[in-house]
Motif scaffolding. Structure first.
Motif, short mmCIF file in Angstrom:
data_model
loop_
_atom_site.label_atom_id
_atom_site.label_comp_id
_atom_site.label_asym_id
_atom_site.label_seq_id
_atom_site.Cartn_x
_atom_site.Cartn_y
_atom_site.Cartn_z
N ASN A 80 0.71 -1.26 0.07
CA ASN A 80 -0.08 -0.01 -0.26
C ASN A 80 0.86 1.11 -0.04
OD1 ASN A 80 -2.74 -1.45 0.38
ND2 ASN A 80 -1.61 -1.69 2.26
N ILE A 81 2.12 1.20 0.27
CA ILE A 81 2.94 2.55 0.77
C ILE A 81 3.04 3.17 -0.59
CG2 ILE A 81 4.12 1.19 2.35
CD1 ILE A 81 6.68 1.26 0.48
N HIS A 82 3.28 4.62 -0.62
CA HIS A 82 3.41 5.54 -1.42
C HIS A 82 2.21 5.64 -2.32
CE1 HIS A 82 8.14 4.54 -1.32
NE2 HIS A 82 7.55 5.03 -0.32
N SER A 83 0.95 5.39 -1.86
CA SER A 83 -0.21 5.38 -2.52
C SER A 83 -1.22 6.05 -1.71
CB SER A 83 -0.54 4.27 -3.20
OG SER A 83 -1.20 3.36 -2.20
N PRO A 84 -2.47 6.37 -2.10
CA PRO A 84 -3.61 6.61 -1.13
C PRO A 84 -4.16 5.47 -0.34
CG PRO A 84 -3.94 7.23 -3.16
CD PRO A 84 -2.83 6.42 -3.48
N ARG A 85 -3.59 4.22 -0.52
CA ARG A 85 -3.87 2.91 0.27
C ARG A 85 -3.38 2.93 1.54
NH1 ARG A 85 -2.61 1.17 -4.60
NH2 ARG A 85 -1.15 -0.32 -3.55
N ASP A 86 -2.24 3.74 1.55
CA ASP A 86 -1.40 3.41 2.99
C ASP A 86 -2.13 4.49 4.07
OD1 ASP A 86 0.64 3.21 5.08
OD2 ASP A 86 2.07 4.45 3.83
N SER A 87 -3.36 3.88 4.71
CA SER A 87 -4.13 4.53 5.42
C SER A 87 -4.36 3.92 6.51
CB SER A 87 -5.47 4.48 4.79
OG SER A 87 -6.12 3.22 4.61
N LEU A 88 -4.81 4.90 7.70
CA LEU A 88 -5.10 4.48 8.95
C LEU A 88 -5.43 2.92 9.18
CD1 LEU A 88 -4.23 6.08 11.77
CD2 LEU A 88 -6.82 6.34 11.74
N SER A 89 -6.56 2.66 8.47
CA SER A 89 -7.22 1.40 8.69
C SER A 89 -6.28 0.30 8.56
CB SER A 89 -8.37 1.28 7.75
OG SER A 89 -7.92 1.41 6.25
N THR A 90 -4.94 0.46 7.79
CA THR A 90 -4.03 -0.57 7.54
C THR A 90 -3.10 -0.81 8.79
OG1 THR A 90 -2.49 0.60 6.64
CG2 THR A 90 -3.99 -0.19 4.90
N VAL A 91 -3.01 -0.06 9.86
CA VAL A 91 -2.05 0.02 10.87
C VAL A 91 -2.73 -0.84 12.26
CG1 VAL A 91 -1.04 1.36 12.55
CG2 VAL A 91 -1.26 2.30 10.10
N ASP A 92 -1.85 -1.98 12.29
CA ASP A 92 -2.27 -2.80 13.62
C ASP A 92 -1.48 -2.09 14.85
OD1 ASP A 92 -2.27 -4.58 15.68
OD2 ASP A 92 -2.18 -6.25 14.04
N PHE A 93 -2.38 -1.33 15.59
CA PHE A 93 -1.57 -0.80 16.60
C PHE A 93 -1.24 -1.58 17.81
CE2 PHE A 93 -3.75 2.70 14.84
CZ PHE A 93 -2.96 3.86 14.74
N GLY A 94 -1.72 -2.79 18.24
CA GLY A 94 -1.29 -3.65 18.84
C GLY A 94 -0.01 -4.47 18.36
N HIS A 95 0.44 -4.40 17.12
CA HIS A 95 1.74 -4.70 16.65
C HIS A 95 2.66 -3.40 16.76
CE1 HIS A 95 4.45 -7.21 14.20
NE2 HIS A 95 4.47 -6.24 13.45
N LEU A 96 2.31 -2.43 16.55
CA LEU A 96 3.13 -1.15 16.49
C LEU A 96 3.48 -0.65 17.88
CD1 LEU A 96 2.36 2.09 15.05
CD2 LEU A 96 2.75 2.03 17.33
#
Length: 339
Positions: free
Chosen positions: A305-321
């Motif tokens: 998804n990176i370098h595109s509009p798809r690199d959005s908040l919904s893709t982020v796993d905060f438990g992993h982060l």
């Protein structure tokens, strides 16, 4: 550093250890659109490695578990989520336009709000609109030695850098909020580092490691102990693992990171190679400074998804982060010898 149009003339681009080429803006943007890694060395010139005996001492074992463990319970998913929600509302954070300038100013204000009073937060100006940001906690008996924890703040749409939507939630909003949360927890604790600790948010990574190159050049000759860089921490693979980048990094630093991952997370580590100049740690290794990069998973291209509009908040796993926040805290306490 005076601001100017960094794209007005040709730039000296390093494509590999042995290949350099003068390129104009459109040619550089073509590299970006092809996801080809490169360094812009126009403003830094040749770099020679520092001899190993000039490097400060570095720990090889974990001796500060009693100091680290209480910090981990203070780590929050909520604060990184809140910051990243706002950070991704900018159309993009392209280093060479006004969005990059405004997003950097917003981030600097946010860091000042979140960090404890003992943290000194400053902007580092470059020859393009976006500034890097440095937050410093002064050390005690070894305050001239510096431990660097870093991420890059800019984002890019590889097809339309200036105007295209690039929320950059994972690349590298995730790293940005990872080290911010580590700063918050550590600075609000009662621990005092013997070595100074600096948190760096680099501008212009997507333009060829521009911001980190400027800073590493200015720090040349200073006692930088190591750089621990976080470029993408929120997109796990199956099974989840911490990727340990083994090229253009330091073996001793990477080995300490493996021990920290084992001690303070439930994740395994998997070694992999990232390629030439894959992120800002390369600016430090080019100057003979130790560096390591714990990546979000075991695949260099795991997030398409990176370098595109798809690199959005919904893709982020905060438990992993937040597991990477633990890694950052373990590294800070051990390497700075915080008590």
């Amino acid at each position: 550093m005076p601001r100017s149009n960094i794209s007005a003339g040709n730039r000296l681009i390093q494509l590999s250890e042995t290949q350099t080429k003068w390129m104009n803006e459109s040619q550089i943007l073509e590299l970006i659109s092809r996801q080809q890694r490169f360094r812009d060395i126009t403003d830094i010139g040749p770099q020679a490695s520092v001899a190993p005996n000039t490097q400060p001492a570095f720990p090889t074992t974990l001796t500060h578990q009693a100091q680290v463990q209480p910090l981990l319970s203070q780590v929050s998913e909520a604060i990184p989520r809140s910051v990243l929600t706002n950070f991704t509302t900018f159309t993009n954070r392209y280093y060479n336009n006004n969005n990059g300038k405004k997003s950097s100013a917003w981030l600097q204000d946010t860091i000042k709000t979140i960090a404890a009073a003992r943290v000194n937060v400053t902007a580092f100006a470059h020859r393009f609109p976006q500034s890097s940001i440095i937050a410093r906690i002064e050390g005690t008996s070894l305050n001239n030695e510096v431990v660097v924890i870093s991420a890059h703040q800019d984002s890019i749409n590889s097809n339309s850098p200036d105007t295209g939507r690039a929320p950059g939630a994972d690349d590298d909003g995730s790293g940005t909020v990872t080290i911010l949360e580590a700063l918050r927890v550590f600075s609000q604790s009662s621990l005092t580092p013997k070595r100074s600790v600096e948190f760096h948010w680099y501008a212009g990574e997507e333009g060829g490691l521009l911001g980190s190159a400027d800073i590493a050049k200015q720090y040349k000759g200073r006692a930088v102990v190591a750089d621990l860089h976080f470029d993408m921490t929120g997109f796990p693979a199956t099974p989840p693992a911490v990727g340990i980048v083994t090229d253009y990094t330091d073996n001793d630093t990477s080995e300490l990171v493996r021990k920290i991952v084992k001690a303070y997370t439930d994740l395994p580590t998997v070694d992999f190679t990232c390629g030439y100049a894959c992120s800002d740690h390369a600016s430090w290794t080019a100057n003979g400074v130790r560096a390591a990069l714990p990546f979000e998973n075991q695949y260099v291209d795991g997030n398409d998804n990176i370098h595109s509009p798809r690199d959005s908040l919904s893709t982020v796993d905060f438990g992993h982060l937040v597991k990477y926040v633990n890694i950052a805290l373990g590294f800070i306490v051990e390497v700075s010898d915080a008590q």
